[in-house]
Design an enzyme around this catalytic site. Structure first.
Site, PDB file in Angstrom:
ATOM      1  N   HIS A  19       0.055  -2.705   6.656  1.00  0.00           N
ATOM      2  CA  HIS A  19      -0.655  -2.301   6.693  1.00  0.00           C
ATOM      3  C   HIS A  19      -1.392  -2.056   5.592  1.00  0.00           C
ATOM      4  O   HIS A  19      -0.064  -1.826   4.580  1.00  0.00           O
ATOM      5  CB  HIS A  19      -1.246  -1.843   7.839  1.00  0.00           C
ATOM      6  CG  HIS A  19      -0.927  -0.050   8.046  1.00  0.00           C
ATOM      7  ND1 HIS A  19      -0.404   0.513   8.563  1.00  0.00           N
ATOM      8  CD2 HIS A  19      -1.240   0.613   6.746  1.00  0.00           C
ATOM      9  CE1 HIS A  19      -0.976   1.836   8.280  1.00  0.00           C
ATOM     10  NE2 HIS A  19      -1.171   1.883   7.323  1.00  0.00           N
ATOM     11  N   GLU A  24      -4.403  -3.033  10.235  1.00  0.00           N
ATOM     12  CA  GLU A  24      -3.434  -2.904  10.910  1.00  0.00           C
ATOM     13  C   GLU A  24      -2.943  -4.244  11.467  1.00  0.00           C
ATOM     14  O   GLU A  24      -3.744  -5.044  11.443  1.00  0.00           O
ATOM     15  CB  GLU A  24      -3.983  -2.494  12.231  1.00  0.00           C
ATOM     16  CG  GLU A  24      -3.340  -0.747  12.336  1.00  0.00           C
ATOM     17  CD  GLU A  24      -2.006   0.005  11.829  1.00  0.00           C
ATOM     18  OE1 GLU A  24      -1.308  -0.130  11.758  1.00  0.00           O
ATOM     19  OE2 GLU A  24      -2.208   1.242  12.196  1.00  0.00           O
ATOM     20  N   ASP A  63       4.227  -1.368   8.563  1.00  0.00           N
ATOM     21  CA  ASP A  63       3.615  -2.334   9.933  1.00  0.00           C
ATOM     22  C   ASP A  63       2.956  -3.288   8.868  1.00  0.00           C
ATOM     23  O   ASP A  63       2.907  -4.704   9.041  1.00  0.00           O
ATOM     24  CB  ASP A  63       2.971  -2.069  11.186  1.00  0.00           C
ATOM     25  CG  ASP A  63       1.811  -1.271  10.805  1.00  0.00           C
ATOM     26  OD1 ASP A  63       1.651  -0.593   9.399  1.00  0.00           O
ATOM     27  OD2 ASP A  63       1.195  -0.413  11.408  1.00  0.00           O
ATOM     28  N   ASP A 107      -9.957   4.430   3.242  1.00  0.00           N
ATOM     29  CA  ASP A 107      -9.829   4.488   4.405  1.00  0.00           C
ATOM     30  C   ASP A 107     -10.287   5.763   5.116  1.00  0.00           C
ATOM     31  O   ASP A 107      -9.890   6.766   4.094  1.00  0.00           O
ATOM     32  CB  ASP A 107      -9.361   3.940   5.220  1.00  0.00           C
ATOM     33  CG  ASP A 107      -7.647   4.398   4.097  1.00  0.00           C
ATOM     34  OD1 ASP A 107      -7.655   4.751   3.321  1.00  0.00           O
ATOM     35  OD2 ASP A 107      -6.305   3.786   4.747  1.00  0.00           O
TER      36      ASP A 107
HETATM   37  C1  GLP Z   1      -1.763   5.135   5.519  1.00  0.00           C
HETATM   38  C2  GLP Z   1      -2.448   4.720   5.085  1.00  0.00           C
HETATM   39  C3  GLP Z   1      -2.316   3.960   3.755  1.00  0.00           C
HETATM   40  C4  GLP Z   1      -0.700   3.733   2.819  1.00  0.00           C
HETATM   41  C5  GLP Z   1      -0.074   4.089   4.482  1.00  0.00           C
HETATM   42  C6  GLP Z   1       1.070   4.053   3.455  1.00  0.00           C
HETATM   43  O1  GLP Z   1      -1.725   4.426   7.020  1.00  0.00           O
HETATM   44  N1  GLP Z   1      -3.739   4.620   5.326  1.00  0.00           N
HETATM   45  O2  GLP Z   1      -3.151   3.354   2.717  1.00  0.00           O
HETATM   46  O3  GLP Z   1      -0.907   3.126   1.449  1.00  0.00           O
HETATM   47  O4  GLP Z   1      -0.778   5.305   5.070  1.00  0.00           O
HETATM   48  O5  GLP Z   1       1.295   5.751   3.251  1.00  0.00           O
HETATM   49  P1  GLP Z   1       3.075   6.292   2.918  1.00  0.00           P
HETATM   50  O6  GLP Z   1       2.417   6.261   1.010  1.00  0.00           O
HETATM   51  O7  GLP Z   1       2.918   7.629   3.109  1.00  0.00           O
HETATM   52  O8  GLP Z   1       3.922   5.838   2.978  1.00  0.00           O
END
Ligand code: GLP
Length: 259
Positions: free
Chosen positions: A137, A142, A135, A67
């Protein structure tokens, strides 16, 4: 879905890196799917260490990102392409021209999303690393995302923007729009590896592994995939109803069976 509850975040990182290292060293022209966020950082560090100490080579590999933010200037340090380069690619021998990411600067963004989706599918991802948002995702899909969605533009929830504000000067600087591989795109990868550590992940992980499959928890789509490995520390596993069973299963995993 194989749920592995490891003792520590470090052990989780080693297991994740081990899966990627195995794919890279046993596959001709391997394709690895990389995730951003803090969850995979330990795995990237371990892979960089293995590259330096054992000569693990990514020279024949390609990589795809999940992404990207829309609206950040080209090369912005918090753009996901930059983060993936800084945290991983620039420290190993994977040629940067084989790091694929969506072109969020295209005039025709919808066409660029379709083109990226085709690239990901044509390459064929061997192993995709994933983290999970509070949430539920994955990527930036989302709640409400179609379970068969393709790469497209999405609007972030306030929760995700505030969770990601730590990487920016203020929440106002966190882009509202993103491009993300869809749930249908992500689940086309041969092997999905979810990494989650810390108590903040306990609720979304329980929903993903044991909750009903539905767009309210986008990660729950993984229940339909035939090869998913969920790597958790004790805290992230804290709300699983069948935690004892997963621990028992992993303790008695036949030695010839790899992750
Ligand atoms: C962002 C990314 C996701 C990731 C999420 C959780 O939203 N787009 O790919 O999994 O953050 O991040 P973290 O690993 O820092 O908790």
């Amino acid at each position: 879905m194989e749920v592995v509850i490891a003792g520590s975040p470090d052990e989780v990182a080693q297991l994740a890196a081990g899966i990627v290292a195995r794919v890279v060293s046993t596959t001709e022209q391997p394709v690895i799917g990389l995730a951003t966020g803090s969850s995979p950082l330990g795995a990237y560090r371990s892979l960089i260490d293995q590259h330096r100490s054992t000569g693990l080579s990514f020279a024949g590999a390609s990589a795809v990102t999940l992404d990207e933010y829309v609206g950040l200037p080209y090369g912005h340090p918090e753009s996901y392409r930059s983060v993936i380069r800084t945290e991983f690619i620039d420290h190993v021998d994977l040629p940067v021209e084989r790091l694929h990411s969506p072109d969020v600067h295209a005039t025709d963004l919808a066409a660029a999303c379709d083109a990226y989706d085709r690239t990901v599918v044509e390459l064929g991802v061997d192993v995709q690393l994933l983290g999970i948002g509070a949430d539920g995702h994955i990527g930036f899909n989302e709640p409400g995302s179609s379970l068969s969605s393709r790469t497209r533009i999405k609007t972030l929830t306030d929760r995700t923007r505030s969770d990601n504000a730590r990487f920016f000067d203020s929440i106002g600087d966190v882009p509202r729009h993103v491009v993300t591989q869809g749930l249908g795109t992500i689940t086309a990868a041969a092997h999905l590896v979810m990494i989650a550590t810390g108590s903040g992940k306990a609720t979304p992980i329980a929903a993903m592994v044991e909750g009903p499959v539905g767009a309210s928890c986008p990660a729950s789509v993984l229940q339909f995939h035939r090869h998913v490995t969920v790597l958790l520390d004790d805290d992230a596993a804290g709300e699983l109803r069948h935690g004892d069973y997963y621990r028992e299963t992993y303790r008695h995993k036949p030695p010839w069976q790899h992750l």
